[in-house]
Write a protein that holds these residues in place. Sequence first.
Motif, PDB file in Angstrom:
ATOM      1  N   LEU A  27       0.804  -1.226   0.000  1.00 60.01           N
ATOM      2  CA  LEU A  27       0.000   0.000   0.000  1.00 60.01           C
ATOM      3  C   LEU A  27       0.834   1.272   0.000  1.00 60.01           C
ATOM      4  CD1 LEU A  27      -2.779  -1.140   2.486  1.00 60.01           C
ATOM      5  CD2 LEU A  27      -2.882  -1.083  -0.020  1.00 60.01           C
ATOM      6  N   ALA A  33      -3.581   2.283  -5.581  1.00 59.38           N
ATOM      7  CA  ALA A  33      -5.009   2.320  -5.947  1.00 59.38           C
ATOM      8  C   ALA A  33      -5.191   1.790  -7.370  1.00 59.38           C
ATOM      9  CB  ALA A  33      -5.549   3.739  -5.823  1.00 59.38           C
ATOM     10  N   THR A  49      -2.685  -7.160   1.345  1.00 62.03           N
ATOM     11  CA  THR A  49      -2.092  -5.822   1.351  1.00 62.03           C
ATOM     12  C   THR A  49      -0.908  -5.821   2.319  1.00 62.03           C
ATOM     13  OG1 THR A  49      -3.700  -5.143   3.042  1.00 62.03           O
ATOM     14  CG2 THR A  49      -4.216  -4.616   0.755  1.00 62.03           C
ATOM     15  N   GLY A  52       1.751  -0.505   4.615  1.00 62.75           N
ATOM     16  CA  GLY A  52       0.930   0.702   4.558  1.00 62.75           C
ATOM     17  C   GLY A  52      -0.254   0.492   5.484  1.00 62.75           C
ATOM     18  N   SER A  53      -1.097   1.516   5.598  1.00 69.02           N
ATOM     19  CA  SER A  53      -2.219   1.385   6.538  1.00 69.02           C
ATOM     20  C   SER A  53      -3.365   0.592   5.918  1.00 69.02           C
ATOM     21  CB  SER A  53      -2.725   2.764   6.940  1.00 69.02           C
ATOM     22  OG  SER A  53      -3.937   2.608   7.635  1.00 69.02           O
ATOM     23  N   GLN A  56      -6.732   2.315   4.706  1.00 67.12           N
ATOM     24  CA  GLN A  56      -6.876   3.020   3.428  1.00 67.12           C
ATOM     25  C   GLN A  56      -7.877   2.388   2.468  1.00 67.12           C
ATOM     26  OE1 GLN A  56      -2.428   2.966   2.846  1.00 67.12           O
ATOM     27  NE2 GLN A  56      -2.980   4.648   1.472  1.00 67.12           N
ATOM     28  N   HIS A  57      -7.749   1.092   2.233  1.00 68.49           N
ATOM     29  CA  HIS A  57      -8.507   0.477   1.130  1.00 68.49           C
ATOM     30  C   HIS A  57      -9.408  -0.689   1.538  1.00 68.49           C
ATOM     31  CE1 HIS A  57      -6.315   2.723  -1.935  1.00 68.49           C
ATOM     32  NE2 HIS A  57      -5.208   2.464  -1.261  1.00 68.49           N
ATOM     33  N   SER A  84      -9.580  -2.456  11.096  1.00 67.06           N
ATOM     34  CA  SER A  84      -9.898  -1.969   9.743  1.00 67.06           C
ATOM     35  C   SER A  84     -10.794  -2.933   8.977  1.00 67.06           C
ATOM     36  CB  SER A  84      -8.617  -1.764   8.936  1.00 67.06           C
ATOM     37  OG  SER A  84      -7.750  -0.906   9.602  1.00 67.06           O
TER      38      SER A  84
END
Length: 270
Positions: A27, A33, A49, A52-53, A56-57, A84
């Motif tokens: 990510l 994206a 993933t 990264g956080s 986000q997605h 998340s």
Amino acid sequence: MKPDLLRQHIRSAREATRFPVGVNVPLARGDAADLLDVALEEGIRIIFTSSGSPAQHTRRLKDAGCTVVHVIAAVKHALKAAESGCDAVVAEGFEAGGHNGIDEITTLALVPQIVDAVALPVLAAGGIADGRGMAAALALGAEAVQVGTRFAATVESSAHPTYKRLVAESADSGTVLTMRRLAPVRMLKTPFAVKAADAERRGAPREEMEALLGTKREMLGIFEGNVDEGMFEAGQSAGLVHDTPHAAEIVRRMMDGYYSTCERMAGTLA
Ligand SMILES: Cc1cc2nc3c(=O)[nH]c(=O)nc-3n(C[C@H](O)[C@H](O)[C@H](O)COP(=O)(O)O)c2cc1C
């Protein structure tokens, strides 16, 4: 992989198996994206993933019907993945090939702590290349394993022949973790890796380390086989890799090794 190359690889993976195909997207990449869009357009519904956080997605991917698994290397990140809405986590230890967590927690210590911390299924990664490693991971409470280096040295892997040969020739001490201050990454001790490790040891300025980390080092190394300028990402398990067979053969060996390990352990307890 850029989006077009990812599309190409998804299609060839689909042709090579009747089983579901998953895609891993780091990510932290600027084009994450776009890569996720390509995966969704191609009908992928298993997304891993990393780096990264997960905030986000994950929602968007879940809304699109995906199973979302996030790669973590510490308890706090596992808790964030659970929060998340991820379906599972990969607990990846310090032995692993490629980008590593900054806390340098080994698989043996990490996996049971993640199992205790979250209610999600845990996949263990880092240092697992055969059935013994798989049995050990499951003994720690993992429900599955994620294996990188072993599969990177198979016929089906898109890595350069030089990469596969060097992994197969690597000994137990054949990898080094470097770039600790920027983005820790474990790689084979190629001339490039030695240069990067030396720079780190003498406390090279940040700009010099950034130039060494570069943006295309993985492509140069893994896909193009450039030992002087590219990164040959690989884990400590490279020392367990001695050949480059078909991926299916690896799965067969792992399952045989897993069952014989379980039998051996049961015999020890009897
Ligand atoms: C050549 C190579 C490339 C990798 N690229 C990625 C990646 O893009 N994203 C990711 O989450 N993990 C990546 N990994 C890590 C693997 O997904 C896996 O977690 C790791 O290799 C497990 O440890 P092992 O190498 O001991 O099997 C990579 C590993 C290797 C060896």
